[in-house]
Design a protein around this motif. Structure first.
Motif, PDB file in Angstrom:
ATOM      1  N   UNK A 153     -28.345 -47.363  -9.268  1.00 58.50           N
ATOM      2  CA  UNK A 153     -27.821 -47.120  -9.864  1.00 58.50           C
ATOM      3  C   UNK A 153     -28.448 -47.860 -11.297  1.00 58.50           C
ATOM      4  N   UNK A 154     -27.473 -47.615 -12.662  1.00 50.73           N
ATOM      5  CA  UNK A 154     -27.881 -48.644 -13.808  1.00 50.73           C
ATOM      6  C   UNK A 154     -28.876 -48.533 -14.187  1.00 50.73           C
TER       7      UNK A 154
ATOM      8  N   UNK B  50     -31.155 -40.352 -24.283  1.00 52.23           N
ATOM      9  CA  UNK B  50     -30.271 -40.636 -23.429  1.00 52.23           C
ATOM     10  C   UNK B  50     -29.958 -39.317 -22.281  1.00 52.23           C
ATOM     11  N   UNK B  51     -30.734 -39.329 -20.769  1.00 58.43           N
ATOM     12  CA  UNK B  51     -30.215 -38.806 -20.018  1.00 58.43           C
ATOM     13  C   UNK B  51     -29.446 -38.264 -18.997  1.00 58.43           C
TER      14      UNK B  51
ATOM     15  N   UNK C 111     -31.377 -41.817  -1.871  1.00 55.35           N
ATOM     16  CA  UNK C 111     -31.254 -42.694  -3.045  1.00 55.35           C
ATOM     17  C   UNK C 111     -32.000 -42.004  -4.319  1.00 55.35           C
ATOM     18  N   UNK C 112     -31.047 -41.931  -5.580  1.00 57.72           N
ATOM     19  CA  UNK C 112     -31.167 -41.076  -6.484  1.00 57.72           C
ATOM     20  C   UNK C 112     -32.510 -41.358  -7.354  1.00 57.72           C
TER      21      UNK C 112
ATOM     22  N   UNK D 246     -26.882 -41.525 -12.765  1.00 57.88           N
ATOM     23  CA  UNK D 246     -27.415 -40.022 -11.775  1.00 57.88           C
ATOM     24  C   UNK D 246     -26.306 -39.670 -11.273  1.00 57.88           C
ATOM     25  N   UNK D 247     -25.237 -39.720 -11.129  1.00 58.47           N
ATOM     26  CA  UNK D 247     -23.631 -39.691 -10.226  1.00 58.47           C
ATOM     27  C   UNK D 247     -23.532 -37.954 -11.123  1.00 58.47           C
ATOM     28  N   UNK D 248     -23.849 -38.389 -12.263  1.00 54.32           N
ATOM     29  CA  UNK D 248     -22.801 -37.474 -13.596  1.00 54.32           C
ATOM     30  C   UNK D 248     -23.638 -35.711 -13.021  1.00 54.32           C
ATOM     31  N   UNK D 249     -24.780 -35.840 -12.573  1.00 57.20           N
ATOM     32  CA  UNK D 249     -25.633 -34.634 -12.332  1.00 57.20           C
ATOM     33  C   UNK D 249     -26.373 -34.262 -10.967  1.00 57.20           C
TER      34      UNK D 249
END
Length: 146
Positions: free
Chosen positions: A117-118, A45-46, A32-33, A52-55
């Motif tokens: 996600x989301x 916004x982070x 899991x993220x 979360x898939x970005x970094x």
């Protein structure tokens, strides 16, 4: 039409086993993220909130954590906290409390790799599984009656 009791019971138990096997994630393999953000003064916004898939990469959950979870807190409709993580229990719902200073905490659960996600994650299929079990039960009961 009349069904053989032994055959119906065997099929029913096999179906329940398959549905439970499909519906419950193997926690030892679940990823899991995992991130958390507290908005103390200004909403910013982070990657944790937006993408979360970005970094981030999903982390492996422990055996006692069969769920991925997304949880956020709003106070008077303003985000104050946002969390993604593995969870040992997960009660999917939104609760509101307070008088004048309303706090809303929403929790969303899923049980597939990287599903949190989301803002809500991909939802668990437990309600679909429950529905299937109920439908099969009704068919079995009707088979005994007719």
């Amino acid at each position: 039409m009349h069904f053989n009791k032994d055959v119906v019971c065997t099929l029913y138990l096999a179906l329940v086993y398959v549905i439970n096997y499909i519906g419950v994630a193997d926690a030892s393999n679940l990823s899991c993220y995992d991130c958390a953000v507290k908005f103390k003064q200004v909403y910013k916004q982070t990657d944790c909130v937006v993408d979360p898939t970005k970094n981030l990469s999903p982390r492996g959950c422990q055996e006692h954590e069969p769920y991925c979870k997304v949880e956020y807190t709003k106070v008077n409709r303003i985000f104050t906290r946002f969390v993604r993580n593995c969870a040992s229990t997960c009660d999917q719902r939104c609760t509101t409390r307070g008088f004048g200073l309303d706090e809303e905490v929403c929790t969303f659960c899923c049980n597939e790799d990287g599903c949190n996600l989301g803002n809500r994650g991909r939802q668990t299929t437990s309600s679909n599984i429950s529905c299937c079990i109920i439908m099969v039960t009704i068919v079995v009961i009707l088979g005994y009656i007719f």
